[in-house]
Design a protein around this motif. Sequence first.
Motif, PDB file in Angstrom:
ATOM      1  N   ALA A 143      31.793  -7.486  -8.971  1.00 46.57           N
ATOM      2  CA  ALA A 143      31.957  -8.095 -10.300  1.00 46.57           C
ATOM      3  C   ALA A 143      30.609  -8.553 -10.862  1.00 46.57           C
ATOM      4  O   ALA A 143      30.317  -8.368 -12.048  1.00 46.57           O
ATOM      5  CB  ALA A 143      32.930  -9.268 -10.223  1.00 46.57           C
ATOM      6  N   HIS A 144      29.773  -9.120  -9.999  1.00 47.91           N
ATOM      7  CA  HIS A 144      28.447  -9.615 -10.404  1.00 47.91           C
ATOM      8  C   HIS A 144      27.613  -8.481 -10.995  1.00 47.91           C
ATOM      9  O   HIS A 144      26.995  -8.642 -12.055  1.00 47.91           O
ATOM     10  CB  HIS A 144      27.765 -10.204  -9.158  1.00 47.91           C
ATOM     11  N   VAL A 145      27.598  -7.343 -10.329  1.00 47.10           N
ATOM     12  CA  VAL A 145      26.782  -6.215 -10.811  1.00 47.10           C
ATOM     13  C   VAL A 145      27.392  -5.632 -12.088  1.00 47.10           C
ATOM     14  O   VAL A 145      26.675  -5.308 -13.044  1.00 47.10           O
ATOM     15  CB  VAL A 145      26.605  -5.143  -9.713  1.00 47.10           C
ATOM     16  N   GLN A 146      28.727  -5.576 -12.140  1.00 53.92           N
ATOM     17  CA  GLN A 146      29.389  -5.089 -13.361  1.00 53.92           C
ATOM     18  C   GLN A 146      29.074  -5.981 -14.552  1.00 53.92           C
ATOM     19  O   GLN A 146      28.805  -5.491 -15.654  1.00 53.92           O
ATOM     20  CB  GLN A 146      30.909  -5.062 -13.156  1.00 53.92           C
ATOM     21  N   GLU A 147      29.073  -7.283 -14.310  1.00 57.13           N
ATOM     22  CA  GLU A 147      28.808  -8.231 -15.407  1.00 57.13           C
ATOM     23  C   GLU A 147      27.383  -8.114 -15.939  1.00 57.13           C
ATOM     24  O   GLU A 147      27.104  -8.522 -17.064  1.00 57.13           O
ATOM     25  CB  GLU A 147      29.114  -9.665 -14.948  1.00 57.13           C
ATOM     26  N   LYS A 148      26.485  -7.547 -15.130  1.00 56.89           N
ATOM     27  CA  LYS A 148      25.113  -7.312 -15.601  1.00 56.89           C
ATOM     28  C   LYS A 148      25.023  -6.044 -16.441  1.00 56.89           C
ATOM     29  O   LYS A 148      23.938  -5.669 -16.902  1.00 56.89           O
ATOM     30  CB  LYS A 148      24.141  -7.210 -14.423  1.00 56.89           C
ATOM     31  N   GLY A 149      26.138  -5.338 -16.588  1.00 53.46           N
ATOM     32  CA  GLY A 149      26.180  -4.186 -17.501  1.00 53.46           C
ATOM     33  C   GLY A 149      26.084  -2.831 -16.829  1.00 53.46           C
ATOM     34  O   GLY A 149      25.966  -1.809 -17.525  1.00 53.46           O
ATOM     35  N   LYS A 167      27.400   0.458 -14.512  1.00 53.69           N
ATOM     36  CA  LYS A 167      28.647   1.218 -14.389  1.00 53.69           C
ATOM     37  C   LYS A 167      28.792   1.725 -12.960  1.00 53.69           C
ATOM     38  O   LYS A 167      27.864   2.344 -12.426  1.00 53.69           O
ATOM     39  CB  LYS A 167      28.571   2.399 -15.378  1.00 53.69           C
ATOM     40  N   LEU A 168      29.938   1.432 -12.362  1.00 53.75           N
ATOM     41  CA  LEU A 168      30.214   1.867 -10.987  1.00 53.75           C
ATOM     42  C   LEU A 168      30.676   3.320 -11.019  1.00 53.75           C
ATOM     43  O   LEU A 168      31.723   3.629 -11.593  1.00 53.75           O
ATOM     44  CB  LEU A 168      31.309   0.968 -10.404  1.00 53.75           C
ATOM     45  N   GLY A 197      22.853   2.969 -14.822  1.00 62.00           N
ATOM     46  CA  GLY A 197      22.474   2.180 -16.001  1.00 62.00           C
ATOM     47  C   GLY A 197      20.992   2.306 -16.283  1.00 62.00           C
ATOM     48  O   GLY A 197      20.244   2.912 -15.511  1.00 62.00           O
ATOM     49  N   GLU A 198      20.569   1.685 -17.390  1.00 58.37           N
ATOM     50  CA  GLU A 198      19.154   1.664 -17.767  1.00 58.37           C
ATOM     51  C   GLU A 198      18.338   1.005 -16.664  1.00 58.37           C
ATOM     52  O   GLU A 198      18.667  -0.114 -16.242  1.00 58.37           O
ATOM     53  CB  GLU A 198      18.961   0.865 -19.070  1.00 58.37           C
ATOM     54  N   ILE A 217      31.106  11.409  -7.018  1.00 54.35           N
ATOM     55  CA  ILE A 217      30.413  10.635  -8.034  1.00 54.35           C
ATOM     56  C   ILE A 217      31.012  10.997  -9.397  1.00 54.35           C
ATOM     57  O   ILE A 217      31.005  12.162  -9.777  1.00 54.35           O
ATOM     58  CB  ILE A 217      28.891  10.903  -7.992  1.00 54.35           C
ATOM     59  N   VAL A 218      31.561   9.990 -10.060  1.00 55.37           N
ATOM     60  CA  VAL A 218      32.271  10.224 -11.317  1.00 55.37           C
ATOM     61  C   VAL A 218      31.275  10.273 -12.470  1.00 55.37           C
ATOM     62  O   VAL A 218      30.526   9.309 -12.687  1.00 55.37           O
ATOM     63  CB  VAL A 218      33.317   9.111 -11.558  1.00 55.37           C
TER      64      VAL A 218
END
Length: 140
Positions: A25-31, A33-34, A79-80, A138-139
């Motif tokens: 969740a922490h990494v997702q909240e930083k923007g 994409k899993l 991500g970027e 890998i999606v």
Amino acid sequence: MSVERTLMLIKPDAVKKGVEGKIIAHVQEKGFKLVALKKLKLTKEQAGQFYYVHRERPFYDELCEFMSSGPIVAMVWEGENAIERIREIMGATNPEEAEEGTLRKLYGTNIGENAVHGSDSKESAEFEIPFFFSRLEIVE
Ligand code: DAT
Ligand code: MG
């Protein structure tokens, strides 16, 4: 700036603590994409292959023992500037030296049992992602 993919591992200490969901969740909240995710347990030999660059280091045996001591979670994040930014989100190798709010400060125990791994360069990401995931896993 470019869109990158990086490999992240939730190490056995953090899985034992049951904080996989919080870390994701922490990494997702930083923007970020899993784009790939799995839970698995490495053999000591597989851990040794993954950390081959550290084979001459004094902590290599201890590291391989620890990384094969229990289940881990492997992920690919996209991500970027993902490689550098996820290293920042993780914090310093030694949790005691990691900045407040970083994953290693929040969930790490000591320099060996430091909760997470993240690729440290494009070259390491290119080795580490296919170490755990096939193209089909890998999606896009
Ligand atoms: P990082 O994981 O921040 O990229 P690294 O590549 O230098 O750090 O080392 C890989 C892992 O090895 C690290 O996450 C934990 C372990 N390690 C590093 N230095 C150590 C030390 N001095 N004693 C015990 N384990 C160590
Ligand atoms: Mg490293």
